[in-house]
Design a protein around this motif. Structure first.
Motif, PDB file in Angstrom:
ATOM      1  N   GLY A  14       0.793  -1.220   0.000  1.00 40.20           N
ATOM      2  CA  GLY A  14       0.000   0.000   0.000  1.00 40.20           C
ATOM      3  C   GLY A  14       0.818   1.259   0.000  1.00 40.20           C
ATOM      4  N   CYS A  15       1.991   1.219   0.620  1.00 42.53           N
ATOM      5  CA  CYS A  15       2.805   2.425   0.675  1.00 42.53           C
ATOM      6  C   CYS A  15       3.286   2.837  -0.710  1.00 42.53           C
ATOM      7  CB  CYS A  15       3.991   2.216   1.623  1.00 42.53           C
ATOM      8  SG  CYS A  15       5.046   0.836   1.194  1.00 42.53           S
ATOM      9  N   HIS A  16       3.167   1.928  -1.694  1.00 45.52           N
ATOM     10  CA  HIS A  16       3.564   2.286  -3.050  1.00 45.52           C
ATOM     11  C   HIS A  16       2.371   2.651  -3.911  1.00 45.52           C
ATOM     12  CE1 HIS A  16       7.892   1.299  -3.026  1.00 45.52           C
ATOM     13  NE2 HIS A  16       7.517   0.627  -1.965  1.00 45.52           N
ATOM     14  N   CYS A  17       1.187   2.692  -3.313  1.00 46.46           N
ATOM     15  CA  CYS A  17      -0.004   3.042  -4.076  1.00 46.46           C
ATOM     16  C   CYS A  17      -0.466   4.457  -3.788  1.00 46.46           C
ATOM     17  CB  CYS A  17      -1.126   2.050  -3.771  1.00 46.46           C
ATOM     18  SG  CYS A  17      -0.735   0.381  -4.324  1.00 46.46           S
ATOM     19  N   SER A  18       0.337   5.219  -3.051  1.00 45.73           N
ATOM     20  CA  SER A  18      -0.037   6.602  -2.770  1.00 45.73           C
ATOM     21  C   SER A  18      -0.087   7.419  -4.041  1.00 45.73           C
ATOM     22  CB  SER A  18       0.961   7.228  -1.789  1.00 45.73           C
ATOM     23  OG  SER A  18       2.264   7.185  -2.320  1.00 45.73           O
ATOM     24  N   SER A  19       0.601   6.932  -5.113  1.00 47.78           N
ATOM     25  CA  SER A  19       0.591   7.661  -6.378  1.00 47.78           C
ATOM     26  C   SER A  19      -0.745   7.564  -7.073  1.00 47.78           C
ATOM     27  CB  SER A  19       1.700   7.133  -7.303  1.00 47.78           C
ATOM     28  OG  SER A  19       1.586   5.750  -7.482  1.00 47.78           O
ATOM     29  N   TRP A  20      -1.719   6.857  -6.480  1.00 44.50           N
ATOM     30  CA  TRP A  20      -3.056   6.832  -7.039  1.00 44.50           C
ATOM     31  C   TRP A  20      -3.810   8.133  -6.742  1.00 44.50           C
ATOM     32  CZ3 TRP A  20      -4.977   1.237  -5.601  1.00 44.50           C
ATOM     33  CH2 TRP A  20      -4.213   0.311  -6.317  1.00 44.50           C
ATOM     34  N   ALA A  21      -3.221   8.996  -5.948  1.00 39.89           N
ATOM     35  CA  ALA A  21      -3.890  10.264  -5.641  1.00 39.89           C
ATOM     36  C   ALA A  21      -4.194  11.007  -6.933  1.00 39.89           C
ATOM     37  CB  ALA A  21      -2.993  11.116  -4.743  1.00 39.89           C
ATOM     38  N   ALA A  22      -5.255  11.801  -6.902  1.00 48.11           N
ATOM     39  CA  ALA A  22      -5.730  12.449  -8.123  1.00 48.11           C
ATOM     40  C   ALA A  22      -4.682  13.337  -8.766  1.00 48.11           C
ATOM     41  CB  ALA A  22      -6.981  13.262  -7.807  1.00 48.11           C
ATOM     42  N   ALA A  23      -3.777  13.880  -7.966  1.00 46.80           N
ATOM     43  CA  ALA A  23      -2.786  14.815  -8.508  1.00 46.80           C
ATOM     44  C   ALA A  23      -1.623  14.107  -9.179  1.00 46.80           C
ATOM     45  CB  ALA A  23      -2.253  15.705  -7.389  1.00 46.80           C
ATOM     46  N   VAL A  45       4.971  12.046 -28.914  1.00 46.42           N
ATOM     47  CA  VAL A  45       4.070  12.180 -27.775  1.00 46.42           C
ATOM     48  C   VAL A  45       4.786  11.568 -26.581  1.00 46.42           C
ATOM     49  CG1 VAL A  45       1.779  11.742 -26.851  1.00 46.42           C
ATOM     50  CG2 VAL A  45       2.100  11.914 -29.325  1.00 46.42           C
ATOM     51  N   VAL A  46       5.040  12.372 -25.559  1.00 45.11           N
ATOM     52  CA  VAL A  46       5.833  11.942 -24.409  1.00 45.11           C
ATOM     53  C   VAL A  46       4.929  11.785 -23.191  1.00 45.11           C
ATOM     54  CG1 VAL A  46       7.793  12.485 -22.911  1.00 45.11           C
ATOM     55  CG2 VAL A  46       7.844  13.144 -25.340  1.00 45.11           C
ATOM     56  N   TYR A  47       4.998  10.624 -22.575  1.00 49.05           N
ATOM     57  CA  TYR A  47       4.214  10.328 -21.372  1.00 49.05           C
ATOM     58  C   TYR A  47       5.174  10.292 -20.185  1.00 49.05           C
ATOM     59  CZ  TYR A  47       0.860   8.856 -24.921  1.00 49.05           C
ATOM     60  OH  TYR A  47       0.032   8.821 -26.013  1.00 49.05           O
ATOM     61  N   LEU A  48       5.016  11.255 -19.291  1.00 48.68           N
ATOM     62  CA  LEU A  48       5.890  11.346 -18.123  1.00 48.68           C
ATOM     63  C   LEU A  48       5.277  10.583 -16.954  1.00 48.68           C
ATOM     64  CD1 LEU A  48       6.831  15.129 -18.360  1.00 48.68           C
ATOM     65  CD2 LEU A  48       8.191  13.159 -19.104  1.00 48.68           C
ATOM     66  N   PRO A  49       6.105   9.958 -16.108  1.00 47.11           N
ATOM     67  CA  PRO A  49       5.568   9.191 -14.981  1.00 47.11           C
ATOM     68  C   PRO A  49       4.776  10.060 -14.016  1.00 47.11           C
ATOM     69  CG  PRO A  49       7.916   8.733 -15.316  1.00 47.11           C
ATOM     70  CD  PRO A  49       7.567   9.906 -16.181  1.00 47.11           C
ATOM     71  N   ALA A  50       3.868   9.436 -13.302  1.00 45.82           N
ATOM     72  CA  ALA A  50       3.104  10.143 -12.269  1.00 45.82           C
ATOM     73  C   ALA A  50       4.059  10.774 -11.267  1.00 45.82           C
ATOM     74  CB  ALA A  50       2.161   9.170 -11.563  1.00 45.82           C
ATOM     75  N   GLY A  51       3.864  12.041 -10.969  1.00 41.55           N
ATOM     76  CA  GLY A  51       4.707  12.735 -10.002  1.00 41.55           C
ATOM     77  C   GLY A  51       6.024  13.226 -10.547  1.00 41.55           C
ATOM     78  N   TYR A  52       6.219  13.157 -11.861  1.00 40.41           N
ATOM     79  CA  TYR A  52       7.503  13.557 -12.455  1.00 40.41           C
ATOM     80  C   TYR A  52       7.895  14.973 -12.060  1.00 40.41           C
ATOM     81  CZ  TYR A  52      10.964  14.707 -16.079  1.00 40.41           C
ATOM     82  OH  TYR A  52      12.100  15.109 -16.734  1.00 40.41           O
ATOM     83  N   VAL A  78       2.548   0.671 -18.265  1.00 41.52           N
ATOM     84  CA  VAL A  78       3.753   0.991 -17.492  1.00 41.52           C
ATOM     85  C   VAL A  78       3.377   1.562 -16.135  1.00 41.52           C
ATOM     86  CG1 VAL A  78       5.790   2.483 -17.370  1.00 41.52           C
ATOM     87  CG2 VAL A  78       5.228   1.321 -19.513  1.00 41.52           C
ATOM     88  N   ASP A  79       2.446   2.495 -16.136  1.00 38.72           N
ATOM     89  CA  ASP A  79       2.029   3.130 -14.888  1.00 38.72           C
ATOM     90  C   ASP A  79       1.444   2.106 -13.917  1.00 38.72           C
ATOM     91  OD1 ASP A  79       1.378   5.554 -13.262  1.00 38.72           O
ATOM     92  OD2 ASP A  79      -0.681   4.968 -13.679  1.00 38.72           O
ATOM     93  N   TYR A  80       0.600   1.214 -14.420  1.00 37.75           N
ATOM     94  CA  TYR A  80      -0.029   0.207 -13.563  1.00 37.75           C
ATOM     95  C   TYR A  80       1.010  -0.760 -12.988  1.00 37.75           C
ATOM     96  CZ  TYR A  80      -3.243  -3.355 -11.905  1.00 37.75           C
ATOM     97  OH  TYR A  80      -3.912  -4.246 -11.111  1.00 37.75           O
ATOM     98  N   LEU A  81       1.883  -1.269 -13.847  1.00 38.35           N
ATOM     99  CA  LEU A  81       2.906  -2.206 -13.371  1.00 38.35           C
ATOM    100  C   LEU A  81       3.848  -1.531 -12.382  1.00 38.35           C
ATOM    101  CD1 LEU A  81       3.764  -4.089 -16.697  1.00 38.35           C
ATOM    102  CD2 LEU A  81       2.639  -5.058 -14.680  1.00 38.35           C
ATOM    103  N   ALA A  82       4.176  -0.266 -12.626  1.00 34.34           N
ATOM    104  CA  ALA A  82       5.081   0.445 -11.726  1.00 34.34           C
ATOM    105  C   ALA A  82       4.443   0.678 -10.366  1.00 34.34           C
ATOM    106  CB  ALA A  82       5.502   1.777 -12.350  1.00 34.34           C
ATOM    107  N   LYS A  83       3.129   0.914 -10.331  1.00 40.41           N
ATOM    108  CA  LYS A  83       2.447   1.117  -9.057  1.00 40.41           C
ATOM    109  C   LYS A  83       2.586  -0.107  -8.155  1.00 40.41           C
ATOM    110  CE  LYS A  83      -1.066   4.667  -9.885  1.00 40.41           C
ATOM    111  NZ  LYS A  83      -0.840   5.177 -11.230  1.00 40.41           N
ATOM    112  N   PHE A  84       2.644  -1.281  -8.774  1.00 43.17           N
ATOM    113  CA  PHE A  84       2.801  -2.512  -7.996  1.00 43.17           C
ATOM    114  C   PHE A  84       4.242  -3.015  -8.022  1.00 43.17           C
ATOM    115  CE2 PHE A  84      -1.752  -2.344  -8.683  1.00 43.17           C
ATOM    116  CZ  PHE A  84      -2.226  -2.663  -7.416  1.00 43.17           C
TER     117      PHE A  84
END
Length: 376
Positions: A14-23, A45-52, A78-84
């Motif tokens: 769970g501590c790695h799922c905080s990036s699910w926050a809306a921001a 088209v460049v997709y930056l990681p959540a929280g970049y 990528v985002d989903y796999l990285a969250k876990f």
């Protein structure tokens, strides 16, 4: 018992799922590049990681053909796999291949039409990626040296051609339903020569769906070649998605392809000792060619799991390491004190309290009271 252990696993994950926050959604940017290699303007088209934008971390890069079509779902995977924590967070660079130039961009030139003086077709597009796209991405974004390439259909042909023509440019390659029939299966001859000479390196994932023999037969020949000429420098996995078609296979191909490129990245969902975690992060460091340290929350989570299992030596070793590695962390100190008290090591707990009061800069009176209150 099982419910408690499951709860501990949720605490660790769970501590790695905080990036699910809306921001913290991935950010999308569009770039236009005036290419000297192609002699034309091309789009990225460049997709930056959540929280970049909220940190200074550097990231590996996944380059993707047909980026306007395959980019959104690949970045999502990528985002989903990285969250876990199955793969690292990545920058995904989608290279747009317009319909009118796609075949020219992604397919190899016929052997009897190749020019020694001037690169054409896929070879020229590969030079464009190497000389124009990659330097621009490195200049604009915080990148690591690790870079991968993924392509589908003609893009899969292009990805294998890149692996052959520029070994080492990409650490990992994903080729989904590659059109290896092209020019009388010309890529098979190029592949066999490169495999015979042990030129290829890195990780390669190739897949095929439920498709026509024109696609499946050369694909199987290619897989057979990788088995006929094995090398320690190239780790190959092939997969057939028999329930998918040429147009629907990409989602699964990217998912399993990414997991192969980062095989050994994931931490098993079982109790991990300090030595276990250090071995995993050593592999991660080697793969990305950058030093990676066990995060504080990961060490604390597994330390508490080991404590719950009454594995005293393992728990204390991990929590002690965490306290030493993150000396300014209130939580790391508190977790170690709790563990000592759990194992009825009062003298060690008091010594850990003294260390915490001395080590943590700016410790508030409330935090000091919390630490002292652990003994009541």
């Amino acid at each position: 018992m099982k419910r408690i252990v499951y709860g501990l696993m949720l605490l660790i994950v769970g501590c790695h799922c905080s990036s699910w926050a809306a921001a913290n959604y991935p950010e999308v940017q569009e770039l236009v590049i005036d290419s000297s290699v192609m002699g034309e303007t091309r789009n990225l088209v460049v997709y930056l990681p959540a929280g970049y934008q909220n940190n200074e971390d550097r990231f590996p890069v996944l380059y993707l053909t047909d980026g306007d079509i395959q980019g959104p779902h690949t970045a999502g995977t990528v985002d989903y796999l990285a969250k876990f924590d199955q793969v690292p967070q990545m920058i995904v660079v989608g290279i747009v291949n317009p319909r009118q130039t796609r075949e020219r961009d992604l397919t190899v030139t016929s052997a009897d039409k190749q020019s020694a003086e001037q690169l054409e077709n896929a070879d020229r597009f590969l030079a464009f990626i190497e000389k124009d796209v990659i330097p621009l991405v490195k200049q604009q974004y915080r990148t690591l040296d690790y870079q991968a390439l993924s392509g589908t259909s003609h893009g899969g042909q292009f990805a294998i051609n890149a692996l052959i023509k520029r070994p080492g440019l990409f650490n990992g390659v994903i080729a989904i339903s590659p059109s290896l029939y092209w020019h009388n299966q010309q890529m098979l001859g190029l592949s066999e020569m490169a495999l015979k000479n042990h030129q290829l390196q890195g990780r390669l994932f190739v897949s095929i769906a439920n498709e026509e023999p024109a696609m499946t037969e050369p694909f199987q020949k290619f897989v057979d070649l990788t088995k006929r000429y094995p090398t320690d420098k190239l780790a190959v996995i092939s997969q057939t998605f028999s329930n998918e078609t040429h147009n629907t296979t990409v989602l699964q191909g990217q998912y399993y392809g990414l997991k192969h490129l980062f095989s050994g990245w994931a931490i098993p969902e079982s109790p991990q000792t300090l030595a276990d975690l250090q071995a995993i992060f050593e592999k991660r460091s080697k793969l990305l060619n950058t030093a990676m340290v066990i995060p504080e929350d990961r060490a604390a989570g597994y330390g508490q799991w080991l404590q719950y299992l009454n594995r005293q030596d393992d728990a204390l070793a991990l929590l002690n390491w965490n306290r030493i590695t993150y000396p300014q962390s209130f939580n790391a100190h508190a977790a170690l004190i709790r563990a000592y008290l759990h194992f009825k090591k009062t003298a060690e707990a008091k010594a850990a309290l003294t260390d915490a009061l001395r080590s943590i800069k700016g410790l508030s009176s409330e935090q000091k009271a919390q630490l002292e209150g652990l003994f009541s």
